[in-house]
Design a protein around this motif. Structure first.
Motif, mmCIF file in Angstrom:
data_model
loop_
_atom_site.group_PDB
_atom_site.id
_atom_site.type_symbol
_atom_site.label_atom_id
_atom_site.label_comp_id
_atom_site.label_asym_id
_atom_site.label_seq_id
_atom_site.Cartn_x
_atom_site.Cartn_y
_atom_site.Cartn_z
ATOM 1 N N LYS A 167 0.850 -1.202 0.000
ATOM 2 C CA LYS A 167 0.000 0.000 0.000
ATOM 3 C C LYS A 167 0.886 1.253 0.000
ATOM 4 O O LYS A 167 0.650 2.193 -0.768
ATOM 5 C CB LYS A 167 -0.894 -0.025 1.243
ATOM 6 N N ALA A 168 1.923 1.229 0.832
ATOM 7 C CA ALA A 168 2.817 2.392 0.910
ATOM 8 C C ALA A 168 3.492 2.654 -0.428
ATOM 9 O O ALA A 168 3.652 3.801 -0.835
ATOM 10 C CB ALA A 168 3.854 2.173 1.998
ATOM 11 N N GLU A 171 1.031 4.211 -2.846
ATOM 12 C CA GLU A 171 0.794 5.613 -2.463
ATOM 13 C C GLU A 171 1.959 6.493 -2.887
ATOM 14 O O GLU A 171 1.768 7.605 -3.371
ATOM 15 C CB GLU A 171 0.588 5.720 -0.956
ATOM 16 N N ARG A 172 3.156 5.937 -2.724
ATOM 17 C CA ARG A 172 4.321 6.744 -3.097
ATOM 18 C C ARG A 172 4.373 6.938 -4.610
ATOM 19 O O ARG A 172 4.700 8.014 -5.095
ATOM 20 C CB ARG A 172 5.600 6.069 -2.608
ATOM 21 N N LEU A 174 1.838 7.106 -6.558
ATOM 22 C CA LEU A 174 0.790 8.059 -6.933
ATOM 23 C C LEU A 174 1.230 9.501 -6.715
ATOM 24 O O LEU A 174 0.688 10.412 -7.328
ATOM 25 C CB LEU A 174 -0.483 7.779 -6.128
ATOM 26 N N GLU A 196 -9.614 -6.957 4.810
ATOM 27 C CA GLU A 196 -9.946 -8.385 4.908
ATOM 28 C C GLU A 196 -8.981 -9.085 5.862
ATOM 29 O O GLU A 196 -9.384 -9.857 6.718
ATOM 30 C CB GLU A 196 -9.790 -9.012 3.524
ATOM 31 N N GLU A 197 -7.718 -8.770 5.688
ATOM 32 C CA GLU A 197 -6.664 -9.373 6.500
ATOM 33 C C GLU A 197 -6.881 -9.054 7.977
ATOM 34 O O GLU A 197 -6.612 -9.864 8.854
ATOM 35 C CB GLU A 197 -5.312 -8.816 6.025
ATOM 36 N N ASN A 198 -7.389 -7.855 8.236
ATOM 37 C CA ASN A 198 -7.641 -7.463 9.616
ATOM 38 C C ASN A 198 -8.981 -7.974 10.115
ATOM 39 O O ASN A 198 -9.379 -7.683 11.238
ATOM 40 C CB ASN A 198 -7.603 -5.941 9.752
ATOM 41 N N GLY A 199 -9.681 -8.709 9.275
ATOM 42 C CA GLY A 199 -10.946 -9.297 9.699
ATOM 43 C C GLY A 199 -12.067 -8.284 9.802
ATOM 44 O O GLY A 199 -13.001 -8.469 10.584
ATOM 45 N N GLU A 200 -11.969 -7.204 9.044
ATOM 46 C CA GLU A 200 -13.035 -6.190 9.123
ATOM 47 C C GLU A 200 -14.260 -6.663 8.343
ATOM 48 O O GLU A 200 -14.147 -7.284 7.314
ATOM 49 C CB GLU A 200 -12.539 -4.865 8.535
#
Lengths: 200, 650
Positions: A167-168, A171-172, A174, A196-200
Motif C-alpha cells: 500500500k505504501a 501511495e508513493r 501516486l 480483509e486481512e484485519n478481519g473487518e
C-alpha cells in the motif's frame, strides 16, 4: 592514518594485508575492489587517459549488444517464456553494467534501468516475486520519480504477502502521478485486502 | 571610639542557625525529589498490566532483577543522607529551642526607649517626653526611694534624654541614623558562628586543613566529576562514545545494503554503556545475549541477559535520534522494529505472524504457521474452537481466556482524519507554520466495522485558546498504559519508550521531513467497549494527535506529498501509514468592501485619500495644472545651468 594495504605493481592492484582479519575492514575492502575495478578498466583501455565522459566517448558497440539481448528477451516475453526472458534480461543487464566505470554514468543509468525493468516484469510474470521485489527496489533507488517502478514494487510486495508495504509503495507512486490509473486501481484493491486481512 | 572586634560563638547562640541553613539547603530538594520519585513509582506499579497468570521462561530472573532494582531505588545513599540530615536538623532545632538569646546591652532603639511608635510625629514625641520626664526626672523622684533605685531611675532618664535627642536634635539624629547610636560610632563586633578554640586555639591548624581540603580538593573534585559526567553523555542520555560509533555507522552507511534487525542489534552491542556496565563482556557476547532474548532462548546467566536488554531501549532511542539527524527513514524504522522485537522477545525473521506471537501463552512451535492468520483482527474472526486450535492452546483453559483478553486490549489505531493545518486558516498558505492534526480512534482489535461517531468529535476546537496552543488538546489526554510485555523487565522504559513514534516522510525522496515525535498520550478506554457499544459509538472517545512541523510550508504553491508513519515501539500489528497531501495555495485576495454609506471617494491629495490608496481603494484624481507648469519651468532652468557650466569648463 595508515591502513594495512599494499600495492602489487605486476597486477596493478591494491590488496588488504594478509595478517589482518578481513571482517574488520569490510568497508575498506569494498573501496579497494572499486579502485581495482577502475584500475583494470583503465589498463585494458590501452590509451593514457580516457576521454572525458560524454555522449561521443561512449562505447556504442556495447550498447548495441545490450539492445540485441534486450530484444531477444522481449521476444521471449511475447512467447510467454518468462523464466528464459528473465535470464536474458539478466544477461543484458550484466552487459550494461559491465561498461567501463569512466564512461558516462548519465547514459548508463537508462540502459540499466530498461534491462532491470524487463527483468522485474519477467520475474513478476514467472512468479519469482522476491527477485522481482529486489529488482524493483533497485529501480526505485536509481530512478525514484517513475510511478511504474512503484507499481512493480508494490505488486511484488503484495504477492509476497506484505500488504501494508505494498500500500505504501502504491501511495508513493501516486505522488509522482496522481492520475495513474493502474496505481489507483491497485491501491483500491490493496485497501480492501488489508481490511480483509484485519478481519473487518 | 570606633573599634571592631570578633565575637566568638562561645555560648552556642548563633551556630545552630548557621548549621540549620547549611543543612536545609541540600536536604529539602533531596527530600522532595526522593518523595516525588517514590510516589510516581508507586503509582506506576499499581497500574502495571503485567499481572498475568502467564509466567515466561525467564520469570524468576525478571523478579530477581525487579527486586534488585527496586531495592537500589528505595535504599540508597540518598535515603541515608536524607535520614541523617533530618536527624541533625531535629537536633539543631532542639538546640535553638532550648538556647536563649541574650540581647546586646548596647543596642539602642530610641522609639522603644521612648515608648512611641516609629511613625510618631514630633509633636507626639514631645508630649511623650514630657510625660516620661515627669516620672523619671531626678527632681520628681519620690523621697523614700533607695539609692540603688534612684541610680537606676537616673540611668533610665539619661537614656530617655538621649532617645529624645536622637529623635529631635539634628546632630544626634544624624549620628543615630549613621551609626545606630546617638553618641556616634560604637564598638562594632563581627560574629563568627564558631567557638574560639577552633580559630585561635590549638585546633586552628585543623580548621585550616579542613578548609583547604574542602575548597582545594573536594570542591574541584566534585565539580570536575560532574562536568565530565555532563560531557560524556549526550542530552538524550547516550554515552558520547556510543553516539560517535552510531554516527560513524551512519556516515559509512551503504545504501545498497538493506538494514536488518540483526544489524541494529550488532550496532547497539558495541555501545560504551555495555562496556562500562559489564567490562568483562565483549560486544559479541552482548550480541549473542540480545539474540538469545529475541529467540526466547534460556542462557546460563539469565539475570545478566536481562540487565543487558534493559539498557537496549535507551540505546535504540539514541540511535533513532541520531539517524533522524541524517533524515534516515530506513534506520529509524529498523531501530523501532528492533525495539519492539526486544520488548516482545520476538525474532521477526522468517515469520509474518509476529502480531500473534506477541500474545502471552503463545509459542512459535505450537501455533499453526501455515494458517493465513497474521493479524489480531483476523484472530477475532475465528470461531473459538478454531482459534484455540490455531494458537495451540486448550479452548477451555484459563490461559486461552487470558491470551484473548490481552489480545483484545492491545490498542489499535483507526485514523478518522489526517490533515495539515495552519492555526487560524482554512487553507495552507506559503511560508507559514503548520502542524499535522490527526483524529484517532483507539479501538480493540476485536471490534469490527465502522463506529458511528458524532460529527462534532471530529472537529477541532476553534477557540482562541486552541489557536494559541494547538498541542493543548493532545497534552490533556492521559498517558498510555504500560504495555503487556511479559518477557521484558519492567522499568523506566515503560513510561518513556511506550506508544508510537510518528515519522513524517517526504514521498519524493523517502527521507524524513521532520524530527520523529512520540505518541505517548492517548485515551485507550475504547478497548473495553463491546462490539455493540463500539458500533453505537456514543461512549467512544476520539483522540487527537498533533505533530508540529518545524519547517515552514514551501514558498511555492502546489501539492506536496508526505507519508506519516506511526510505528509502535512495543506492539506488533498496530502500525499505521497515512498518505498526506499538503496543498499550498496563495491566500485569496480580500475583497474590497462595498461602500455602504454612499460616500464619495476621497481626494487623492487629502489624508483620507492617502490612507485609501494604502488600502488599495479608489481615490478621486486631482489635476493641478499649475504644478505641471512649474515642473516644466524647473526643467528649463536646469538645462540653462547645465549649458552654462559646460561653457565655463571650455
Amino acid at each position: 592514518m595508515t591502513y594495512p594495504i599494499s600495492y602489487d605493481s605486476t597486477t596493478k592492484k591494491v590488496t588488504l594485508d594478509d595478517d589482518v582479519s578481513a571482517s574488520q575492514y569490510k568497508d575498506l575492502q569494498v573501496e579497494l575492489s572499486q579502485l581495482n575495478t577502475l584500475t583494470s578498466e583503465l589498463v585494458s583501455n590501452g590509451g593514457d587517459v580516457p576521454p572525458a565522459p560524454s555522449k561521443e566517448s561512449y562505447n556504442k558497440s556495447l550498447s548495441a549488444m545490450t539492445k540485441k539481448m534486450h530484444e531477444a528477451a522481449v521476444s521471449s516475453m511475447k512467447t510467454q517464456k518468462f523464466a528464459d526472458a528473465a535470464k536474458q534480461f539478466g544477461l543484458a543487464l550484466e552487459m550494461a553494467s559491465r561498461r567501463a566505470k569512466f564512461e558516462s554514468f548519465q547514459l548508463t543509468i537508462p540502459e540499466v534501468a530498461v534491462c532491470l525493468n524487463g527483468r522485474c516484469d519477467a520475474n513478476l510474470m514467472a512468479g519469482n516475486f522476491l527477485d522481482a521485489y529486489n529488482d524493483a527496489e533497485i529501480l526505485t533507488n536509481i530512478m525514484p520519480n517513475v510511478p511504474d517502478h512503484f507499481l512493480r514494487k508494490g505488486v511484488a510486495a503484495r504477492n509476497l504477502g506484505r500488504l501494508v508495504d505494498a500500500k505504501a509503495e502504491f501511495e508513493r507512486g501516486l505522488c509522482f502521478n496522481e492520475s495513474h490509473p493502474k496505481l489507483q486501481a491497485e491501491l483500491q484493491n490493496i485497501v480492501v485486502k488489508i481490511a480483509e486481512e484485519n478481519g473487518e | 571610639m570606633s573599634q571592631s572586634s570578633y565575637v566568638y560563638d562561645e555560648n552556642a547562640e548563633t551556630w545552630p542557625y548557621f548549621a540549620l541553613t547549611v543543612l536545609l539547603v541540600p536536604l529539602v530538594p533531596a527530600t522532595v525529589s526522593y518523595v516525588a520519585s517514590t510516589v510516581s513509582r508507586k503509582q506506576s506499579d499499581s497500574d502495571s498490566p503485567s499481572q498475568l497468570e502467564f509466567k515466561p521462561y525467564n520469570s524468576e530472573a525478571l523478579i530477581k532483577y525487579k527486586t534488585k532494582k527496586s531495592k537500589n531505588k528505595v535504599f540508597n545513599k540518598k535515603l541515608l543522607f536524607i535520614v541523617i540530615g533530618w536527624l541533625l536538623t531535629a537536633y539543631v532545632i532542639f538546640k535553638i529551642k532550648t538556647g536563649t538569646i541574650i540581647a546586646d546591652p548596647n543596642a539602642f532603639d530610641p522609639y522603644e526607649i521612648m515608648g512611641v511608635a516609629a511613625s510618631a510625629t514630633e509633636k507626639e514625641i514631645k508630649s511623650k517626653y514630657r510625660k516620661l520626664s515627669l516620672v523619671f526626672h531626678p527632681d520628681k523622684l519620690a523621697k523614700e526611694m533607695s539609692e540603688d533605685d534612684k541610680a537606676d531611675m537616673e540611668t533610665k532618664f539619661v537614656r530617655i534624654n538621649k532617645a529624645y535627642k536622637a529623635l529631635t536634635d539634628e546632630v544626634t539624629r544624624a549620628n543615630y541614623l549613621k551609626y545606630g547610636h546617638p553618641d556616634g560610632p560604637q564598638a562594632v563586633s563581627h560574629g563568627i558562628a564558631l567557638p574560639q578554640i577552633l580559630i585561635e586555639g590549638k585546633l586552628s591548624p585543623v580548621l585550616v586543613v579542613v578548609y583547604v581540603f574542602v575548597i582545594g580538593v573536594l570542591l574541584p573534585y566534585y565539580v570536575g566529576k560532574w562536568w565530565s559526567g555532563v560531557k560524556s553523555y549526550t542530552r538524550q542520555g547516550l554515552h558520547v562514545d556510543t553516539a560517535a560509533t552510531f554516527l560513524e555507522t551512519l556516515i559509512n552507511y551503504n545504501p545498497s545494503v538493506i538494514t536488518k534487525v540483526d544489524d541494529v542489534l550488532e550496532w547497539i552491542s558495541t555501545a560504551k554503556e555495555y562496556e562500562l556496565q559489564h567490562p568483562d563482556l565483549l560486544p559479541e557476547d552482548i550480541y549473542s545475549l540480545l539474540q538469545a532474548h529475541i529467540n526466547r532462548e534460556p542462557v546460563k546467566d539469565e539475570l545478566l541477559k536481562i540487565e543487558v536488554i534493559a539498557v537496549a531501549p535507551k540505546l535504540l532511542m539514541g540511535l533513532i535520534d541520531i539517524a533522524s539527524g541524517f533524515r534516515h527513514t530506513e534506520i529509524c524504522t529498523k531501530a523501532i522494529e528492533t525495539h519492539r522485537a526486544l520488548v516482545q522477545a520476538i525474532n521477526p525473521v522468517n515469520t509474518t505472524q509476529q502480531a500473534i506471537l506477541q500474545l502471552p501463552n503463545v509459542e512459535r512451535s505450537k501455533i499453526d504457521s501455515s494458517s493465513p492468520v497474521h493479524t489480531l483482527g483476523k484472530l477475532f474472526t475465528l470461531p473459538k474452537e478454531k482459534c484455540a486450535q490455531f494458537l495451540g492452546i486448550d479452548a477451555t483453559s484459563d490461559t486461552f481466556k487470558e491470551t484473548l483478553a490481552v489480545a483484545s486490549r492491545i490498542p489499535t489505531l483507526k485514523v478518522l482524519s489526517a490533515e495539515f493545518k495552519v492555526p487560524g486558516e482554512t487553507i495552507i498558505p506559503p511560508n507559514s507554520n503548520s502542524h499535522i492534526s490527526l483524529k484517532l480512534l483507539v479501538k480493540s482489535p476485536s471490534n469490527k466495522g465502522e463506529c458511528a461517531l458524532d460529527e462534532s468529535l471530529l472537529q477541532d476546537d476553534l477557540s482562541m485558546e486552541h489557536l494559541r496552543d494547538p498541542l493543548k488538546v493532545m497534552n490533556e489526554q492521559p498517558l498510555l498504559r504500560n504495555p503487556t510485555a511479559p518477557f521484558f523487565p519492567e522499568g523506566e522504559f515503560q513510561y518513556e519508550n511506550n506508544g508510537w513514534v510518528a515519522l513524517l516522510v517526504l514521498q519524493r525522496d523517502n527521507k524524513l521531513g521532520e524530527i520523529p515525535q512520540k505518541v505517548t498520550r492517548l485515551d485507550t478506554s475504547n478497548v473495553n467497549l463491546s462490539q455493540e457499544a463500539y458500533k453505537d459509538g456514543r461512549d467512544a472517545i476520539v483522540n487527537s494527535f498533533k505533530m508540529t512541523v518545524l519547517a515552514p510550508t514551501p514558498k511555492e504553491v502546489g501539492r506536496y506529498h508526505f507519508r506519516l508513519m506511526l510505528r509502535s515501539l512495543v506492539y506488533y500489528g498496530v502500525d499505521v501509514d497515512i498518505p498526506l497531501v499538503m496543498e499550498v495555495v496563495d491566500p485569496p485576495i480580500e475583497e474590497v468592501v462595498e461602500d455602504n454609506y454612499g460616500l464619495e471617494a476621497p481626494d487623492e491629495d487629502s489624508l483620507a485619500g492617502a490612507m485609501a490608496q494604502l488600502r488599495g481603494e479608489k481615490v478621486k484624481k486631482v489635476f493641478d495644472e499649475e504644478d505641471d507648469e512649474s515642473d516644466y519651468d524647473e526643467d528649463e532652468d536646469f538645462s540653462d545651468i547645465n549649458t552654462d557650466t559646460e561653457d565655463e569648463e571650455e
